[in-house]
Design a protein around this motif. Structure first.
Motif, PDB file in Angstrom:
ATOM      1  N   GLU A  24      40.847  37.481  62.752  1.00 55.25           N
ATOM      2  CA  GLU A  24      39.504  37.245  63.545  1.00 55.25           C
ATOM      3  C   GLU A  24      38.428  36.966  62.421  1.00 55.25           C
ATOM      4  OE1 GLU A  24      39.067  40.306  66.168  1.00 55.25           O
ATOM      5  OE2 GLU A  24      41.267  40.119  67.020  1.00 55.25           O
ATOM      6  N   GLY A  25      38.697  36.546  61.175  1.00 51.31           N
ATOM      7  CA  GLY A  25      37.627  36.187  60.295  1.00 51.31           C
ATOM      8  C   GLY A  25      37.050  37.421  59.489  1.00 51.31           C
ATOM      9  N   ARG A  26      38.046  38.574  59.551  1.00 52.52           N
ATOM     10  CA  ARG A  26      37.355  39.796  59.225  1.00 52.52           C
ATOM     11  C   ARG A  26      37.908  40.193  57.583  1.00 52.52           C
ATOM     12  NH1 ARG A  26      38.262  42.374  64.470  1.00 52.52           N
ATOM     13  NH2 ARG A  26      37.954  44.320  64.095  1.00 52.52           N
ATOM     14  N   VAL A  27      38.654  39.036  57.121  1.00 48.40           N
ATOM     15  CA  VAL A  27      39.171  39.285  55.759  1.00 48.40           C
ATOM     16  C   VAL A  27      38.130  38.821  54.536  1.00 48.40           C
ATOM     17  CG1 VAL A  27      40.906  38.602  53.875  1.00 48.40           C
ATOM     18  CG2 VAL A  27      41.526  39.237  56.355  1.00 48.40           C
ATOM     19  N   VAL A  28      37.683  39.852  53.682  1.00 48.11           N
ATOM     20  CA  VAL A  28      36.782  39.166  52.678  1.00 48.11           C
ATOM     21  C   VAL A  28      37.824  39.370  51.325  1.00 48.11           C
ATOM     22  CG1 VAL A  28      34.817  39.761  51.408  1.00 48.11           C
ATOM     23  CG2 VAL A  28      34.782  40.047  53.784  1.00 48.11           C
ATOM     24  N   PHE A  29      37.714  38.164  50.384  1.00 46.48           N
ATOM     25  CA  PHE A  29      38.607  38.355  49.371  1.00 46.48           C
ATOM     26  C   PHE A  29      37.537  39.078  48.188  1.00 46.48           C
ATOM     27  CE2 PHE A  29      40.976  35.573  51.828  1.00 46.48           C
ATOM     28  CZ  PHE A  29      42.379  36.006  51.741  1.00 46.48           C
ATOM     29  N   VAL A  30      38.156  39.649  47.466  1.00 45.21           N
ATOM     30  CA  VAL A  30      37.497  39.930  46.296  1.00 45.21           C
ATOM     31  C   VAL A  30      38.219  39.557  45.043  1.00 45.21           C
ATOM     32  CG1 VAL A  30      36.383  41.891  44.907  1.00 45.21           C
ATOM     33  CG2 VAL A  30      36.393  42.114  47.252  1.00 45.21           C
ATOM     34  N   HIS A  31      37.878  38.620  44.353  1.00 49.88           N
ATOM     35  CA  HIS A  31      38.394  38.059  43.111  1.00 49.88           C
ATOM     36  C   HIS A  31      37.918  38.869  41.920  1.00 49.88           C
ATOM     37  CE1 HIS A  31      39.805  34.574  40.502  1.00 49.88           C
ATOM     38  NE2 HIS A  31      40.413  35.434  40.314  1.00 49.88           N
ATOM     39  N   LEU A  32      38.847  39.513  41.240  1.00 47.82           N
ATOM     40  CA  LEU A  32      38.780  40.141  39.884  1.00 47.82           C
ATOM     41  C   LEU A  32      39.040  39.348  38.963  1.00 47.82           C
ATOM     42  CD1 LEU A  32      39.808  43.878  40.730  1.00 47.82           C
ATOM     43  CD2 LEU A  32      37.615  42.778  41.022  1.00 47.82           C
ATOM     44  N   ALA A  33      37.966  38.545  38.369  1.00 45.42           N
ATOM     45  CA  ALA A  33      38.083  37.362  37.646  1.00 45.42           C
ATOM     46  C   ALA A  33      37.766  37.797  36.125  1.00 45.42           C
ATOM     47  CB  ALA A  33      37.294  36.135  37.847  1.00 45.42           C
ATOM     48  N   GLY A  34      38.745  37.531  35.081  1.00 48.45           N
ATOM     49  CA  GLY A  34      38.330  37.493  33.618  1.00 48.45           C
ATOM     50  C   GLY A  34      39.041  36.591  32.892  1.00 48.45           C
ATOM     51  N   THR A  35      38.823  36.704  31.493  1.00 54.39           N
ATOM     52  CA  THR A  35      39.622  35.668  30.688  1.00 54.39           C
ATOM     53  C   THR A  35      40.904  36.177  30.248  1.00 54.39           C
ATOM     54  OG1 THR A  35      38.793  37.082  28.557  1.00 54.39           O
ATOM     55  CG2 THR A  35      37.087  35.448  29.352  1.00 54.39           C
ATOM     56  N   ARG A  36      41.770  35.113  29.731  1.00 50.34           N
ATOM     57  CA  ARG A  36      43.178  35.542  29.503  1.00 50.34           C
ATOM     58  C   ARG A  36      43.243  36.516  28.354  1.00 50.34           C
ATOM     59  NH1 ARG A  36      46.868  35.342  26.255  1.00 50.34           N
ATOM     60  NH2 ARG A  36      48.815  34.546  26.690  1.00 50.34           N
ATOM     61  N   GLU A  37      42.257  36.534  27.443  1.00 49.29           N
ATOM     62  CA  GLU A  37      42.293  37.543  26.378  1.00 49.29           C
ATOM     63  C   GLU A  37      42.009  38.978  26.880  1.00 49.29           C
ATOM     64  OE1 GLU A  37      40.575  34.619  26.481  1.00 49.29           O
ATOM     65  OE2 GLU A  37      41.938  33.567  25.243  1.00 49.29           O
ATOM     66  N   ARG A  38      41.180  39.142  27.720  1.00 49.37           N
ATOM     67  CA  ARG A  38      40.786  40.243  28.239  1.00 49.37           C
ATOM     68  C   ARG A  38      41.881  40.888  29.024  1.00 49.37           C
ATOM     69  NH1 ARG A  38      36.132  43.091  28.742  1.00 49.37           N
ATOM     70  NH2 ARG A  38      34.823  41.415  28.099  1.00 49.37           N
ATOM     71  N   ILE A  39      42.321  40.057  29.921  1.00 48.29           N
ATOM     72  CA  ILE A  39      43.583  40.700  30.830  1.00 48.29           C
ATOM     73  C   ILE A  39      44.716  40.880  30.096  1.00 48.29           C
ATOM     74  CG2 ILE A  39      45.103  39.848  33.011  1.00 48.29           C
ATOM     75  CD1 ILE A  39      42.256  38.708  33.800  1.00 48.29           C
ATOM     76  N   SER A  40      44.945  39.963  29.118  1.00 44.48           N
ATOM     77  CA  SER A  40      46.454  40.086  28.211  1.00 44.48           C
ATOM     78  C   SER A  40      46.156  41.491  27.539  1.00 44.48           C
ATOM     79  CB  SER A  40      46.297  39.066  27.224  1.00 44.48           C
ATOM     80  OG  SER A  40      47.694  38.918  26.538  1.00 44.48           O
ATOM     81  N   GLY A  41      45.025  41.742  27.010  1.00 49.06           N
ATOM     82  CA  GLY A  41      44.786  42.872  26.221  1.00 49.06           C
ATOM     83  C   GLY A  41      45.155  44.134  27.319  1.00 49.06           C
ATOM     84  N   ARG A  42      44.989  44.079  28.690  1.00 50.28           N
ATOM     85  CA  ARG A  42      44.931  45.115  29.526  1.00 50.28           C
ATOM     86  C   ARG A  42      46.501  45.279  29.765  1.00 50.28           C
ATOM     87  NH1 ARG A  42      40.642  44.821  34.021  1.00 50.28           N
ATOM     88  NH2 ARG A  42      38.767  45.305  32.981  1.00 50.28           N
ATOM     89  N   LEU A  43      46.941  44.022  30.025  1.00 50.83           N
ATOM     90  CA  LEU A  43      48.576  44.174  30.301  1.00 50.83           C
ATOM     91  C   LEU A  43      49.601  44.623  29.041  1.00 50.83           C
ATOM     92  CD1 LEU A  43      49.106  40.738  31.821  1.00 50.83           C
ATOM     93  CD2 LEU A  43      49.425  42.791  32.860  1.00 50.83           C
ATOM     94  N   ASN A  44      49.076  44.240  27.977  1.00 53.15           N
ATOM     95  CA  ASN A  44      49.789  44.686  26.531  1.00 53.15           C
ATOM     96  C   ASN A  44      49.547  46.399  26.651  1.00 53.15           C
ATOM     97  OD1 ASN A  44      51.011  42.434  26.027  1.00 53.15           O
ATOM     98  ND2 ASN A  44      49.111  41.713  24.856  1.00 53.15           N
TER      99      ASN A  44
END
Length: 164
Positions: free
Chosen positions: A90-110
């Motif tokens: 019923e149109g009540r979903v709000v997406f929150v996109h957590l966006a970042g650079t490949r380098e930052r996210i790769s560091g977190r994954l590692n």
């Protein structure tokens, strides 16, 4: 929403606690076959994802029908995936996109331990990621600040634009 390592679970936990909303970790809804596939370094196909997305959508619909707010973590990388998640809400979903650079996210994954998603699948996720459309109800937040600051930014935006 966002690629693995973007902080979805951490930020969602802070948001759920602050807002007193139900929280569902989307990864916990994956069938074992999906987890095994990702753990072995194989990216999921759309065919792998559809049943998982439908399970998440069922959770969203149940909360919407009951008038209960909630937060569910999900990569939701493609528009077609987000369309499945919105269906029946019923149109009540709000997406929150957590966006970042490949380098930052790769560091977190590692640096992450005890998670089935190997860092080697990050490039596959980034290449699959489709930007939020102008017609999608979404908030895009950079993953650079500390998680509590990200959560505060999201809450402020929800209050400003949706009156929560």
């Amino acid at each position: 929403m966002g690629v693995s390592g973007s902080g979805k679970s951490t930020v969602a936990g802070i948001l759920a606690g602050a807002l007193k909303w139900d929280l569902q970790e989307g990864d916990d809804l994956h069938p074992d076959s999906n987890v095994e596939k990702m753990a072995s370094g194989q990216p999921l196909t759309d065919a792998d994802r559809w049943p998982w997305l439908e399970t998440i959508a069922d959770w969203i619909r149940a909360h919407t029908a009951a008038g209960e707010p909630g937060i569910v973590t999900c990569s939701a990388l493609k528009r077609s995936y987000r369309d499945v998640l919105e269906r029946g809400s019923e149109g009540r979903v709000v997406f929150v996109h957590l966006a970042g650079t490949r380098e930052r996210i790769s560091g977190r994954l590692n640096a992450r331990m005890n998670h089935f998603m190997p860092s080697g699948l990050l490039d596959t996720q980034l290449s699959t990621l489709e930007s939020i459309g102008s017609d999608e109800d979404a908030i895009v937040v950079d993953v650079g600040p500390p998680p509590a600051e990200i959560a505060a930014t999201i809450i402020a935006e929800l209050e400003r634009t949706r009156g929560i």
